[in-house]
Design a protein around this motif. Structure first.
Motif, mmCIF file in Angstrom:
data_model
loop_
_atom_site.group_PDB
_atom_site.id
_atom_site.type_symbol
_atom_site.label_atom_id
_atom_site.label_comp_id
_atom_site.label_asym_id
_atom_site.label_seq_id
_atom_site.Cartn_x
_atom_site.Cartn_y
_atom_site.Cartn_z
ATOM 1 N N ALA A 162 0.805 -1.219 0.000
ATOM 2 C CA ALA A 162 0.000 0.000 0.000
ATOM 3 C C ALA A 162 0.839 1.271 0.000
ATOM 4 O O ALA A 162 0.437 2.289 -0.566
ATOM 5 N N PHE A 163 2.007 1.243 0.628
ATOM 6 C CA PHE A 163 2.865 2.426 0.652
ATOM 7 C C PHE A 163 4.288 2.016 1.019
ATOM 8 O O PHE A 163 4.502 0.994 1.691
ATOM 9 N N PRO A 164 5.293 2.782 0.578
ATOM 10 C CA PRO A 164 6.667 2.488 0.978
ATOM 11 C C PRO A 164 6.865 2.843 2.446
ATOM 12 O O PRO A 164 6.346 3.857 2.922
ATOM 13 N N GLY A 165 7.601 1.998 3.165
ATOM 14 C CA GLY A 165 7.801 2.276 4.584
ATOM 15 C C GLY A 165 8.633 1.217 5.256
ATOM 16 O O GLY A 165 9.111 0.259 4.629
ATOM 17 N N PHE A 166 8.788 1.377 6.543
ATOM 18 C CA PHE A 166 9.549 0.447 7.367
ATOM 19 C C PHE A 166 8.540 -0.544 7.950
ATOM 20 O O PHE A 166 8.011 -0.340 9.042
ATOM 21 N N ASP A 167 8.307 -1.610 7.206
ATOM 22 C CA ASP A 167 7.168 -2.500 7.466
ATOM 23 C C ASP A 167 7.538 -3.571 8.497
ATOM 24 O O ASP A 167 7.556 -4.766 8.209
ATOM 25 N N GLU A 168 7.832 -3.120 9.696
ATOM 26 C CA GLU A 168 8.184 -4.006 10.804
ATOM 27 C C GLU A 168 7.520 -3.497 12.080
ATOM 28 O O GLU A 168 7.355 -2.281 12.264
ATOM 29 N N PRO A 169 7.169 -4.394 13.001
ATOM 30 C CA PRO A 169 6.433 -3.974 14.202
ATOM 31 C C PRO A 169 7.244 -3.127 15.168
ATOM 32 O O PRO A 169 6.682 -2.359 15.943
ATOM 33 N N GLY A 170 8.580 -3.260 15.127
ATOM 34 C CA GLY A 170 9.397 -2.519 16.079
ATOM 35 C C GLY A 170 9.460 -1.028 15.822
ATOM 36 O O GLY A 170 9.844 -0.257 16.696
ATOM 37 N N PHE A 171 9.083 -0.603 14.620
ATOM 38 C CA PHE A 171 9.103 0.819 14.280
ATOM 39 C C PHE A 171 7.706 1.391 14.508
ATOM 40 O O PHE A 171 6.811 1.202 13.679
ATOM 41 N N LYS A 172 7.506 2.097 15.600
ATOM 42 C CA LYS A 172 6.205 2.712 15.896
ATOM 43 C C LYS A 172 6.336 4.230 15.798
ATOM 44 O O LYS A 172 7.210 4.825 16.445
ATOM 45 N N THR A 173 5.472 4.826 15.006
ATOM 46 C CA THR A 173 5.502 6.275 14.824
ATOM 47 C C THR A 173 4.069 6.790 14.695
ATOM 48 O O THR A 173 3.145 6.025 14.419
ATOM 49 N N PRO A 174 3.873 8.085 14.839
ATOM 50 C CA PRO A 174 2.566 8.668 14.494
ATOM 51 C C PRO A 174 2.369 8.661 12.984
ATOM 52 O O PRO A 174 3.329 8.752 12.217
ATOM 53 N N PHE A 175 1.106 8.580 12.575
ATOM 54 C CA PHE A 175 0.741 8.650 11.154
ATOM 55 C C PHE A 175 -0.298 9.752 10.954
ATOM 56 O O PHE A 175 -1.238 9.893 11.750
ATOM 57 N N ASP A 176 -0.129 10.503 9.870
ATOM 58 C CA ASP A 176 -1.164 11.426 9.397
ATOM 59 C C ASP A 176 -1.702 10.855 8.091
ATOM 60 O O ASP A 176 -0.935 10.636 7.141
ATOM 61 N N ILE A 177 -3.000 10.631 8.035
ATOM 62 C CA ILE A 177 -3.626 9.988 6.875
ATOM 63 C C ILE A 177 -4.599 10.963 6.225
ATOM 64 O O ILE A 177 -5.434 11.575 6.906
ATOM 65 N N ARG A 178 -4.473 11.080 4.911
ATOM 66 C CA ARG A 178 -5.437 11.858 4.114
ATOM 67 C C ARG A 178 -5.916 10.990 2.961
ATOM 68 O O ARG A 178 -5.107 10.306 2.317
ATOM 69 N N LEU A 179 -7.207 11.031 2.693
ATOM 70 C CA LEU A 179 -7.796 10.254 1.617
ATOM 71 C C LEU A 179 -8.487 11.185 0.633
ATOM 72 O O LEU A 179 -9.369 11.971 1.015
ATOM 73 N N THR A 180 -8.094 11.121 -0.633
ATOM 74 C CA THR A 180 -8.812 11.817 -1.705
ATOM 75 C C THR A 180 -9.657 10.776 -2.416
ATOM 76 O O THR A 180 -9.130 9.806 -2.986
ATOM 77 N N ILE A 181 -10.983 10.955 -2.337
ATOM 78 C CA ILE A 181 -11.912 9.931 -2.804
ATOM 79 C C ILE A 181 -13.051 10.580 -3.586
ATOM 80 O O ILE A 181 -13.270 11.795 -3.489
ATOM 81 N N PRO A 182 -13.800 9.809 -4.362
ATOM 82 C CA PRO A 182 -14.943 10.388 -5.081
ATOM 83 C C PRO A 182 -15.959 11.012 -4.126
ATOM 84 O O PRO A 182 -16.141 10.554 -2.988
ATOM 85 N N ASP A 183 -16.631 12.046 -4.623
ATOM 86 C CA ASP A 183 -17.608 12.776 -3.805
ATOM 87 C C ASP A 183 -18.692 11.886 -3.217
ATOM 88 O O ASP A 183 -19.214 12.149 -2.132
ATOM 89 N N ASP A 184 -19.056 10.829 -3.945
ATOM 90 C CA ASP A 184 -20.181 10.007 -3.521
ATOM 91 C C ASP A 184 -19.754 8.814 -2.652
ATOM 92 O O ASP A 184 -20.573 7.933 -2.380
#
Length: 894
Positions: A162-184
């Motif tokens: 889904a996204f590039p990242g450090f895909d391991e459980p030991g790395f915990k950080t805050p996330f800011d998520i934004r979604l651009t989606i259809p109006d409906d």
């Protein structure tokens, strides 16, 4: 615990003097955990998603702490088409960067900086596109009634889709998520939505509040025409000052069916808060019913996702679904503390998530719904785990991780049920209040960070004032595989009754494993006294030992696993086992299950024959407790399917089952009664399956066929009248109809399934189709499993059917090997560990094991997790064959 390091500004002096630090070589590709010299500090995730399309786009910005000089770093990404990578140093200077897929099948990526950078904080920005996954991993696409949805399943290592990242459980950080989606469309994520704005014609952008520190595998969101149902706010508690917003998220048109689970959820949350002494830590709680899902459910903080049938409950829903809904919800919500608030540091400690959630769920269920008998579910779960744990090819609870396959196959009975049983055993040893005190300390000490097994054991040991003996005993169950097998012998010494003990590893007959193994077993025994019975407990941590049974009556009896709290099996002389059997009425329900397991274990060990087993288990069949009454069925069914060779032998076994269970079936009847206990509904379902589909009693099949025929009649609108069958028995009724009516029934169900969105009815139709026993029809059903009208998560229900006899297994094998590539294409690597069983499981001969090994000789390495699955499926097949050769079928007729 991995601590978050605050950002810092690189000074000119540091930039100058840091040049002396050596840069790691670019051939340092990690083959396991990522190196720790590059650590993420925060993520900004922007996704543009239209579920009606095949692809999505994203922008990911990661703040990274570089702690040593390097010209590159390592992270994860899989099937991402990265168009642009920008690296900005702490001084604001941009560097040309390159995204290099070094190990595409593992998702390992190198980011080349174009030159050596000194230790500092970097900002990595990626623009990319990727396909909406078709195998229920990462950000994937599903549909409900023709409407597409996009949603996530990141655990264990699918965030990289889904996204590039450090895909391991030991790395915990805050996330800011934004979604651009259809109006409906509707978008939901881990946290509350805080902003909505237009984003061009037909689009809107949703912004969600910043998460608390999370690993990548707990990031979650969904896009689609969801129904959003408001539940009652969960009131503040002693440990939480604000009310908690509760919502149900379901596919369009299904939201009204969320009311049941929303009504049950507040009691679960309050019970968990009271136990942990720690308020629910996230800013809202959504429960999402997924139209298709690879797991049962997923504990994403704030957005917990489930297979839809676990949440979509109606007033007439099967008791099995109602109970399952509560139990799984309690499990996932327990994770909000153990797994989400405190996260495992690495996948070898997955049990810190799953065993604790299983164990805690049983506590919650026992408090809120004691009639569900979670105390017996714990025992049955432990016994089921022991069956798998008896294999030489089993895993340790803390299994070293050597590759992605070890991660993906760690989600099994060893991690969940064995882990929960071990927790319960040591809880019983130190006492519940002491164990709770240790758990509260553990949560507080590691909240929003990571923990290891040692952290947990140290907290419990400190609370219990226990030393190294206790810690080593606990670790003996985590760090070595297998089931302790405690042999007992009663003797009289100096006027005292003594129970002599020895321990080894339990191995079934035919196993080539080594039995020499010792655990630290918190062992409790119940024995007879003049006034009734008494329990004595000791930590048994040597190969041999003894216990003095104070106050034992003359000629006493002994149950070597009092209250069935121990994760071990026991062996007794045949006469001693017989004496214990005579005391069934003096044992509680859990102890009767322990007795049943001891009988089964002795049979599998080669110490009892089939006649002994049936005689020893028969008294349990009359129990008023459902779980005890059906406990003999595991042993009985193995004997019926694998040992009976003649019609006379099968008739004798059918008579045994008829005498044991038909009176109860007749008493229960074939339709749910008003206000009946759900245990009766569940027992009716189990007995109907057993009597109609295993031993095939004509009178039971006739009753179910009436319901099956009624369900297969077409209504005025041309649809099947599925409501005509009892909701608890519809799967069994359709199965009998498929076997009796043949192709018309199969054709009708295959035509109806795509028109049916109700998950419970879909499951019932799949159950019916899976029981086809005509060769041409079983092939038709298996072909249908590859059709997109069958969801990916439903395929296994069809492909595992029709394997009771060697002829049926040969047909299943021929079909599966012919269609192997198509199976893998649809299921993907997530199901790799289960793939060998799907293709050739259920066998009971050496040649079946041989052909499985030959077929997967080269293929197993190509699918992550398949090698472990192959080893375990093959071993189980060989052990079944060995026991058949050991046993004499003639004893069935005596």
């Amino acid at each position: 615990m991995r601590r978050l390091v605050r950002p810092f500004v690189l000074t000119a002096l540091a930039a100058c003097c840091g040049a002396a630090l050596a840069a790691p070589a670019t051939d340092d590709q990690p083959h396991g955990r990522l190196p720790g010299w590059a650590q993420p500090e925060s993520y900004q995730l922007d996704f543009k998603v239209d579920p009606r399309q095949q692809d999505f786009s994203g922008t990911t910005v990661i703040k990274v702490k570089l702690t040593q000089a390097s010209d590159h770093l390592w992270l994860h990404g899989r099937e991402l088409k990265v168009g642009k990578v920008a690296v900005t140093d702490a001084a604001g200077k941009k560097h040309a960067a390159k995204y290099v897929e070094v190990a595409p099948q593992e998702g390992v990526v190198r980011i080349d900086f174009g030159g050596t950078l000194q230790p500092q904080e970097l900002t990595l920005a990626f623009d990319y596109t990727a396909p909406l996954n078709q195998q229920l991993q990462g950000l994937y696409k599903v549909s409900h009634e023709g409407q597409p949805y996009a949603m996530t399943q990141m655990e264990p290592i699918s965030a990289r889709f889904a996204f590039p990242g450090f895909d391991e459980p030991g790395f915990k950080t805050p996330f800011d998520i934004r979604l651009t989606i259809p109006d409906d469309e509707v978008g939901v994520a881990n946290t509350k939505q805080v902003k909505e704005e237009t984003a061009g014609k037909g689009w809107k952008k949703l912004t969600f509040s910043t998460t608390k520190p999370l690993p990548t595998y707990l990031v979650a969101f969904g896009v689609g025409p969801w129904d959003v149902v408001k539940g009652l706010d969960i009131l503040p508690s002693q440990y939480r000052s604000e009310k908690l917003e509760l919502r149900g998220i379901a596919a369009k048109g299904e939201g009204h069916r969320m009311q049941h689970v929303l009504g049950e959820t507040p009691s679960i949350i309050h019970t968990l808060e009271d136990y942990y002494g720690f308020g629910y830590p996230w800013d809202k709680l959504d429960l999402l019913a997924a139209p298709d899902f690879s797991a049962g459910a997923m504990e994403n903080p704030g957005l917990v996702t489930f297979r839809d049938w676990l949440l979509l409950i109606d007033p007439d829903s099967s008791a099995n679904y109602v109970r399952g809904s509560f139990n799984v919800t309690a499990h996932e919500l327990a994770h909000q503390w153990t797994g989400d608030t405190v996260t495992l540091a690495w996948w070898d400690d997955l049990w810190l998530n799953e065993a604790f959630a299983t164990w805690m769920q049983q506590k919650v269920t026992q408090k809120v719904h004691p009639e569900y008998r979670a105390d017996l579910d714990r025992v049955r779960g432990a016994q089921g785990a022991m069956n798998g744990d008896s294999l030489v090819t089993t895993r340790k609870i803390r299994q070293p991780i050597t590759g992605n396959g070890d991660i993906e196959t760690a989600f099994d009975g060893i991690t969940y049920q064995k882990g929960a049983a071990v927790l319960g055993m040591f809880e019983g040893y130190v006492g519940e209040p002491t164990f709770q005190q240790g758990m509260r300390t553990y949560i507080q000490d590691h909240k929003f960070g990571n923990a290891t097994a040692d952290d947990l054991i140290d907290a419990i040991a400190k609370a219990a004032d226990k030393g190294d003996d206790f810690k080593q005993a606990f670790k003996s169950f985590l760090n070595q595989p297998g089931v302790p097998y405690v042999q007992t012998e009663l003797s009289q010494e100096g006027g005292k009754t003594v129970l002599k003990l020895s321990q080894s590893r339990y191995l079934p007959y035919g196993s080539k494993g080594d039995t020499k193994q010792v655990w630290g077993v918190p062992m409790c025994v119940r024995y007879g006294t003049a006034s009734g019975s008494k329990v004595s407990c000791e930590l048994f941590n040597q190969a041999t030992g003894s216990m003095v049974l104070e106050g034992a009556s003359k000629g006493t009896w002994v149950l070597p696993n009092a209250n069935a709290t121990g994760y071990y099996r026991f062996a007794m002389a045949k006469n001693d086992l017989g004496s214990l059997g005579k005391q069934i009425g003096k044992l509680d329900d859990a102890e009767q299950l322990a007795y049943a397991d001891a009988v089964n274990a002795s049979f599998k060990h080669g110490d009892l024959d089939a006649g002994d087993v049936l005689a020893a288990l028969k008294p349990l069949t009359s129990s008023k407790t459902r779980e005890v009454a059906i406990a003999p069925l595991s042993s009985f069914n193995w004997i019926y399917r694998n040992l009976a060779q003649t019609d006379a032998q099968r008739a004798k076994l059918a008579a045994w089952a008829k005498a044991a269970y038909l009176p109860r079936m007749t008493q229960l009847g074939y339709h749910r009664k008003a206000n009946e206990a759900d245990s009766d509904s569940l027992l009716r379902n189990t007995l109907a399956d057993e009597l109609a589909l295993v031993v095939k009693l004509p009178e039971v099949r006739a009753e179910l066929l009436k319901q099956g025929d009624a369900a297969l009649k077409r209504k005025a609108d041309g649809r099947l009248d599925l409501a005509a069958a009892d909701p608890d028995l519809i799967g069994s009724a359709l199965a009998v109809a498929v076997q009796e009516r043949g192709k018309p029934a199969v054709d009708a169900l295959i035509a109806e399934l795509p028109q049916t969105s109700d998950p419970a009815l879909r499951n019932a139709m799949l159950d019916g189709l899976a029981e086809a026993n005509d060769p041409a029809l079983t092939q038709q059903v298996r072909n249908f499993a590859l059709d997109k009208k069958v969801k990916v998560g439903e395929m296994g229900m069809l492909l595992r059917g029709g394997r009771d006899t060697r002829t049926e297994r040969d047909a299943a094998w021929q079909w599966a090997t012919t269609n192997y590539d198509k199976i893998v294409e649809r299921t993907g690597s997530f199901s790799g560990g289960r793939l060998p069983d799907l293709v050739g499981g259920g066998g009971c001969s050496q040649d079946e094991a041989d052909r499985l090994q030959a077929f997967f000789k080269d293929r197993a390495k190509q699918v992550s997790g398949a090698e472990r699955g192959l080893a375990q499926t093959s071993e189980a097949t060989v052990l079944c064959s060995a026991l058949v050769e050991k046993q004499n079928p003639a004893v069935i007729l005596r």
